[in-house]
Write a protein that holds these residues in place. Sequence first.
Motif, PDB file in Angstrom:
ATOM      1  N   THR A 191      -8.002  11.272   3.210  1.00 45.60           N
ATOM      2  CA  THR A 191      -7.983  12.653   2.710  1.00 45.60           C
ATOM      3  C   THR A 191      -7.958  12.694   1.186  1.00 45.60           C
ATOM      4  OG1 THR A 191      -6.701  13.328   4.644  1.00 45.60           O
ATOM      5  CG2 THR A 191      -6.654  14.822   2.739  1.00 45.60           C
ATOM      6  N   TYR A 192      -7.227  11.734   0.588  1.00 51.96           N
ATOM      7  CA  TYR A 192      -6.933  11.818  -0.845  1.00 51.96           C
ATOM      8  C   TYR A 192      -7.964  11.098  -1.721  1.00 51.96           C
ATOM      9  CZ  TYR A 192      -2.789  13.661   1.232  1.00 51.96           C
ATOM     10  OH  TYR A 192      -1.944  14.434   1.993  1.00 51.96           O
ATOM     11  N   ASN A 193      -8.854  10.318  -1.109  1.00 51.62           N
ATOM     12  CA  ASN A 193      -9.831   9.579  -1.911  1.00 51.62           C
ATOM     13  C   ASN A 193      -9.179   8.842  -3.077  1.00 51.62           C
ATOM     14  OD1 ASN A 193     -12.467   9.983  -0.713  1.00 51.62           O
ATOM     15  ND2 ASN A 193     -12.134  12.157  -1.125  1.00 51.62           N
ATOM     16  N   SER A 194      -7.971   8.351  -2.862  1.00 55.86           N
ATOM     17  CA  SER A 194      -7.211   7.687  -3.929  1.00 55.86           C
ATOM     18  C   SER A 194      -6.344   6.571  -3.347  1.00 55.86           C
ATOM     19  CB  SER A 194      -6.290   8.696  -4.635  1.00 55.86           C
ATOM     20  OG  SER A 194      -7.015   9.755  -5.199  1.00 55.86           O
ATOM     21  N   MET A 236       0.860  -1.188   0.000  1.00 55.56           N
ATOM     22  CA  MET A 236       0.000   0.000   0.000  1.00 55.56           C
ATOM     23  C   MET A 236       0.899   1.242   0.000  1.00 55.56           C
ATOM     24  SD  MET A 236      -3.057  -0.983  -0.321  1.00 55.56           S
ATOM     25  CE  MET A 236      -3.847   0.628  -0.183  1.00 55.56           C
ATOM     26  N   LEU A 237       0.605   2.172  -0.891  1.00 53.03           N
ATOM     27  CA  LEU A 237       1.408   3.400  -0.981  1.00 53.03           C
ATOM     28  C   LEU A 237       0.671   4.584  -0.354  1.00 53.03           C
ATOM     29  CD1 LEU A 237       2.694   3.074  -4.676  1.00 53.03           C
ATOM     30  CD2 LEU A 237       3.915   2.453  -2.580  1.00 53.03           C
ATOM     31  N   VAL A 238      -0.632   4.646  -0.563  1.00 57.71           N
ATOM     32  CA  VAL A 238      -1.447   5.745  -0.010  1.00 57.71           C
ATOM     33  C   VAL A 238      -2.723   5.144   0.571  1.00 57.71           C
ATOM     34  CG1 VAL A 238      -2.700   7.872  -0.516  1.00 57.71           C
ATOM     35  CG2 VAL A 238      -0.559   7.373  -1.732  1.00 57.71           C
ATOM     36  N   THR A 239      -2.941   5.408   1.868  1.00 54.59           N
ATOM     37  CA  THR A 239      -4.150   4.873   2.519  1.00 54.59           C
ATOM     38  C   THR A 239      -4.994   5.974   3.166  1.00 54.59           C
ATOM     39  OG1 THR A 239      -2.924   4.501   4.572  1.00 54.59           O
ATOM     40  CG2 THR A 239      -3.057   2.656   3.030  1.00 54.59           C
ATOM     41  N   ASP A 240      -4.424   7.169   3.284  1.00 52.57           N
ATOM     42  CA  ASP A 240      -5.103   8.273   3.977  1.00 52.57           C
ATOM     43  C   ASP A 240      -6.378   8.671   3.223  1.00 52.57           C
ATOM     44  OD1 ASP A 240      -5.872  10.845   4.917  1.00 52.57           O
ATOM     45  OD2 ASP A 240      -3.828  11.216   5.592  1.00 52.57           O
ATOM     46  N   VAL A 277      -4.329   2.894  -8.732  1.00 54.95           N
ATOM     47  CA  VAL A 277      -5.075   3.883  -7.951  1.00 54.95           C
ATOM     48  C   VAL A 277      -6.556   3.548  -8.085  1.00 54.95           C
ATOM     49  CG1 VAL A 277      -5.664   6.317  -7.646  1.00 54.95           C
ATOM     50  CG2 VAL A 277      -3.343   5.681  -8.376  1.00 54.95           C
ATOM     51  N   SER A 308      -3.872   3.911  -3.073  1.00 59.56           N
ATOM     52  CA  SER A 308      -2.860   3.626  -4.096  1.00 59.56           C
ATOM     53  C   SER A 308      -1.939   2.520  -3.596  1.00 59.56           C
ATOM     54  CB  SER A 308      -2.038   4.885  -4.387  1.00 59.56           C
ATOM     55  OG  SER A 308      -2.873   5.965  -4.742  1.00 59.56           O
TER      56      SER A 308
END
Lengths: 178, 178
Positions: free
Chosen positions: B67-70, B61-65, B142, B72
């Motif tokens: 906030t970003y709705n993405s 997992m690269l992005v889980t926050d 994504v 990744s």
Amino acid sequence: MTKNTKTRLLMLSFSLMFIFATGCISDSDSELEDDTIFPRGNNVAGSPLEDSFTGDVWVEMLVTDDTYNSPSYNVIFSKGARTDWHSHPGGQLLFVTSGEGYYQEEGEPARLLKSGDVVEIPPDIVHWHGATADSTFEHVGVTTNPGAGAAEWFGDVTDEQYNNLVITTEQNSEKDNM
Amino acid sequence: MTKNTKTRLLMLSFSLMFIFATGCISDSDSELEDDTIFPRGNNVAGSPLEDSFTGDVWVEMLVTDDTYNSPSYNVIFSKGARTDWHSHPGGQLLFVTSGEGYYQEEGEPARLLKSGDVVEIPPDIVHWHGATADSTFEHVGVTTNPGAGAAEWFGDVTDEQYNNLVITTEQNSEKDNM
């Protein structure tokens, strides 16, 4: 101006860039050849994007379809090239694919970036990104929550700022606290 | 040259071949080492993701926050490995960073993918992606519009399906009509 109109204007800017920008053949171009993973696109010189950068920068739109709410683009910076200070109302993600660069939030030390790094840029945080003085730098960028509005721009990262960076090995993004 | 010398040279050749071959035979992990741009993460074997893939696959997992709705993630497929058939209610983007792979929508020929390719997967389109039989394959994925809901899964891409692919040089995504 509605958010939709802003988004359309942003897309129009990129479209105009494609129409007016010419493929510049230069030493910088061939220097970048081996580092490029995603299409290099066009030099921003002479396009509406020119004023938002310092140095030679190439931008290729990768995803523009509104279906995805994730405008995505490859950006290649020649040595020392960088964005101006700016912020995104809905945030931004950077996926670094080659070279070495920096990410700096206003008032914070700069983070040194290399291939494989990911940067999470929170909404409304004033920041810049670009290459180190000694390396080209390539990242895929994704504008998140684009309905929140277009990026705001706050002027050049001056040579004085760029040449006097404080570099941190700490990572700025929340992801790194996982 | 005596027969003995010939025999010794032949033995030496076989020894060198054996040493060379042994050096080339490695477990999947080290085979992938040089191809990896983003962190390799963990093999899905033994995780809840295992049932959604065929073959050795690593996910980070690269992005889980939120906030970003993405959301990744980096996905690395060993040779022949692939996802099951599935769809995303809000769509998905793939940014291919190394190796060679396929993307196929149900009822369509498969698209051959290589480093630098981008795939736009529309909402609710049943599809799969994965490596060719001869190459590892790495992409950043994504999940777009994640609020639309979780992916739906529809079972294995069978060996019969995988071994009888029709490959197209046409690109499936709307991006390619730009």
